[in-house]
Design a protein around this motif. Structure first.
Motif, mmCIF file in Angstrom:
data_model
loop_
_atom_site.group_PDB
_atom_site.id
_atom_site.type_symbol
_atom_site.label_atom_id
_atom_site.label_comp_id
_atom_site.label_asym_id
_atom_site.label_seq_id
_atom_site.Cartn_x
_atom_site.Cartn_y
_atom_site.Cartn_z
ATOM 1 N N ASP A 14 0.742 -1.223 -0.116
ATOM 2 C CA ASP A 14 0.002 0.005 0.045
ATOM 3 C C ASP A 14 0.838 1.249 0.098
ATOM 4 O O ASP A 14 0.641 2.073 -0.522
ATOM 5 C CB ASP A 14 -1.005 0.025 1.134
ATOM 6 C CG ASP A 14 -2.196 -0.357 0.955
ATOM 7 O OD1 ASP A 14 -2.700 -0.566 -0.235
ATOM 8 O OD2 ASP A 14 -3.113 0.171 1.763
ATOM 9 N N THR A 15 1.968 1.190 0.828
ATOM 10 C CA THR A 15 2.825 2.244 0.794
ATOM 11 C C THR A 15 3.464 2.504 -0.300
ATOM 12 O O THR A 15 3.622 3.862 -0.649
ATOM 13 C CB THR A 15 3.812 2.144 2.080
ATOM 14 O OG1 THR A 15 3.103 1.645 3.247
ATOM 15 C CG2 THR A 15 4.550 3.173 2.272
ATOM 16 N N THR A 34 1.123 4.299 -2.933
ATOM 17 C CA THR A 34 0.842 5.645 -2.581
ATOM 18 C C THR A 34 2.082 6.365 -2.898
ATOM 19 O O THR A 34 2.077 7.356 -3.528
ATOM 20 C CB THR A 34 0.736 5.879 -0.905
ATOM 21 O OG1 THR A 34 -0.526 4.776 -0.641
ATOM 22 C CG2 THR A 34 0.309 7.281 -0.570
ATOM 23 N N PHE A 35 3.161 5.708 -2.395
ATOM 24 C CA PHE A 35 4.547 6.447 -2.811
ATOM 25 C C PHE A 35 4.887 6.545 -4.146
ATOM 26 O O PHE A 35 5.270 7.858 -4.788
ATOM 27 C CB PHE A 35 5.758 5.849 -2.098
ATOM 28 C CG PHE A 35 5.973 6.099 -0.646
ATOM 29 C CD1 PHE A 35 4.754 6.706 -0.069
ATOM 30 C CD2 PHE A 35 7.133 6.229 0.038
ATOM 31 C CE1 PHE A 35 4.988 7.176 1.352
ATOM 32 C CE2 PHE A 35 7.115 6.463 1.227
ATOM 33 C CZ PHE A 35 6.215 6.992 2.144
ATOM 34 N N LEU A 40 11.573 6.696 5.077
ATOM 35 C CA LEU A 40 10.460 6.622 4.171
ATOM 36 C C LEU A 40 10.412 7.851 3.473
ATOM 37 O O LEU A 40 10.369 7.865 2.129
ATOM 38 C CB LEU A 40 9.137 6.749 5.180
ATOM 39 C CG LEU A 40 8.597 5.485 5.753
ATOM 40 C CD1 LEU A 40 7.329 5.660 6.268
ATOM 41 C CD2 LEU A 40 8.503 4.424 4.670
#
Lengths: 409, 228
Positions: free
Chosen positions: A3-4, A7-8, A312
């Motif tokens: 998911d990250t 999104t990224f 991140l």
């Protein structure tokens, strides 16, 4: 985590177009850089293959078999018998396209005006057509009819130097089996057009005619082989050596050291080119990414203040670089593929014929897709690009939220 | 009642030697759950420095800060990031939002960092926008929102993870009177309805009028701390 990354990835893509001019500049740098690498790689391979083909097809072939010591002293004392059953079986193996026997002896050619040193090559014309380009290079007169043809084929330049020509007679002189000087007149039946070295130093006649000239029965000087693949010829050489352990079997790499060296040089040159292009690309990538990071210091500070961990932030900026360089790489692949497709029908370099002859190059280059090189260089450029972009990414990751807040308030 | 924020003997000195500036001097402060407090004072009084300490963005030179019972001194950078992510909401003066994300995505981003599933993120972000009066503006990017609307999105984002405290540093500084009043009313309503603790750094009298607690800083010290 997926998911990250999603999104990224989306964030990275949108961030790319915040300063579209800068992104376009970086895309051009990456795509043109990769295009040049892929295109020059294909060009170099085509050049190398054309040069190799042009040189090997004249006389050398993919490999040769001689009696021991012949290469150091190519005289009548170091000849060998025609291939026996074991060697003939090995020569007729599927990995050998064609083979032919030759008698090559040093001698001189004498005209009314001049005497010049040459190598007299006795060939079997039917077999020779399968291993050599000389039969196809006869531009005046005819090629030899059969193994007993006692006419002689001279190079255009040699004929010019001898002030002789088609239909005239020349005298060949060489040492015979008894160590005495043999001489015989031969009719010039054909003239060939090849590179200057071959034209000046080689003259061709029928093999049995030459054997008779120097008093030999059936001895030969060499067996020349042609394989479909000149790169992996070592296995064939090993098989032949096993079939004829007392003879000296050599691949073209050992027979033409200059050609082998230029082959290796061309392979190395593409990596030098890769290094140069990549250095320029790296400067472009780092410069634009540093500017991006500097402009967005406050934003990175905000992200850090919101609780985004520095790793991140690093991942986000690295993904932006990865996406941008990835797009540039794709563009570069498309540009290179289009260029190679456009030139795949042949690049005519005949205007540079003289220079090409010096470098043993072919006059028409046929560019081909090199899928392995496309994959290898594209991934390499992409990864190296991401690695250099980690520097600005690290700067972004180190953004101090306090500084960002100070600027914001 | 356990305080949300506890500061003991807090000092902060910038620089060294003769050029050093003491921004905070022995500050003792407790913020209780449900507080709706302003942190006021002239420029250079230490408001932002104190907010930075409370917000786990900076470390004091001496003294201790605890958020929700957790002492910050012992936490490393990663743990501080986690603490900010889960326990503190921020509203800044300007440039609060990520420009390439829509209003809803800006709010979802915090939940994304917390690892919440996408369905929950979307539902909660929409609800948060509705709560601050921005229903129907979910897909607008910051550039397509007014200053007041952007601050509302920032408030919604600050509240989305139900933090222990929301820190707002000059949230009304760039807003006109009407919009500023609307923003303060919104924060006050959220404080009243949900019991969310707010500390607002400001020197805007319009804001101070609406708060229940007024803390005044002067030369790095608390000069006044009154409740209404």
């Amino acid at each position: 985590m997926i998911d990250t990354l999603k999104t990224f990835g989306s964030l990275a893509w949108r961030n790319l177009w915040r300063n579209s001019r800068r992104t376009f500049i970086t895309l051009i740098v990456v795509s043109v850089g990769l295009w040049s690498i892929l295109f020059f790689n294909s060009f170099m391979i085509a050049w190398t293959q054309a040069s190799k083909q042009a040189t090997l097809s004249v006389l050398i072939g993919s490999g040769q078999i001689h009696a021991p010591g012949y290469m150091d002293d190519p005289s009548i004392d170091r000849l060998m018998q025609p291939p026996d059953a074991a060697l003939t079986k090995a020569l007729n193996a599927p990995d050998i396209t064609a083979w032919a026997t030759r008698l090559q002896l040093p001698g001189v050619v004498v005209s009314e005006y001049k005497t010049l040193p040459i190598t007299i090559v006795g060939v079997d014309p039917a077999l020779e057509r399968k291993v050599s380009s000389i039969p196809g290079k006869v531009v005046k007169g005819r090629y030899l009819k059969d193994v007993s043809d006692d006419g002689i084929i001279l190079g255009l330049n040699l004929a010019k130097r001898l002030k002789t020509g088609l239909g005239r007679r020349v005298i060949l002189m060489s040492q015979n089996v008894e160590g005495k000087l043999a001489e015989q007149s031969f009719d010039v039946v054909g003239l060939f057009d090849a590179d200057k070295n071959t034209e000046d130093f080689y003259a061709f006649t029928g093999r049995t005619a030459e054997q008779a000239f120097v008093g030999l029965k059936n001895q030969i000087a060499e067996i020349v082989i042609v394989t479909p693949d000149t790169v992996n010829v070592d296995t064939t050489v090993k098989n032949l050596q096993a079939a004829a352990p007392k003879l000296d079997v050599k691949s073209w790499r050992k027979l033409s050291l200059f050609l082998a060296a230029s082959d290796t040089f061309m392979q190395g040159f593409i990596y030098v080119w890769l290094g140069v292009v990549f250095a320029l690309m790296a400067i472009g990538i780092v410069n634009t990414q540093l500017m991006t990071v500097f402009e967005r210091t406050q934003e990175f500070g905000l992200l850090r203040a919101l609780g985004m961990k520095s790793r991140l932030v690093l991942l986000l900026v690295a993904m932006e670089s990865a996406v941008m360089i990835g797009v540039g790489v794709l563009l570069g692949i498309v540009m290179a593929a289009a260029t190679i497709w456009w030139l795949s029908s042949g690049v005519d370099l005949s205007a540079f014929a003289a220079a090409l002859e010096m470098f043993q190059g072919g006059q028409v280059l046929y560019l081909k897709y090199q899928p392995q090189a496309f994959i290898q260089f594209s991934i390499l450029i992409w990864l190296l690009g991401i690695i250099v972009a980690l520097w600005p990414a690290r700067r972004a990751a180190k953004s101090n939220p306090v500084d960002a807040m100070r600027r914001l308030t | 009642m356990q305080p949300i924020v506890s500061c003991r003997g807090l000092t902060k000195t910038y620089g060294k030697g003769a050029l050093s500036v003491q921004a905070l001097r022995e500050v003792d402060l407790e913020i209780l759950p449900g507080d709706f407090a302003t942190l006021a004072g002239p420029s250079g009084s230490g408001k932002t420095t104190l907010l930075n300490m409370i917000g786990a963005l900076d470390k004091p030179t001496t003294g201790e800060v605890a958020i929700d019972g957790q002492a910050l001194q012992s936490l490393n950078a990663t743990a501080l990031s986690d603490l900010r992510l889960h326990k503190i909401g921020f509203v800044f003066q300007s440039l609060n939002l990520i420009p390439v994300l829509s209003a809803q995505e800006n709010i979802e981003f915090v939940l994304e960092l917390q690892g919440r599933p996408s369905k929950e993120r979307a539902e909660r972000a929409r609800e948060a926008l509705k709560n601050v009066g921005l229903e129907g503006m979910e897909h607008r990017r910051p550039a397509a929102l007014s200053g007041g609307q952007q601050q509302r999105v920032a408030v919604a984002r600050a509240l989305i993870s139900n933090p222990a405290i929301v820190l707002a540093d000059e949230p009304t500084a760039n807003l006109d009177s009407k919009t500023a009043l609307e923003l303060i009313s919104l924060m006050y309503r959220l404080n009243q309805e949900n019991g969310t603790t707010f500390v607002i750094g400001t020197h805007d009298p319009r804001v101070m009028e609406h708060t229940k607690r007024h803390i005044e800083l002067l030369d790095g010290k608390i000069a006044n701390d009154t409740r209404r």
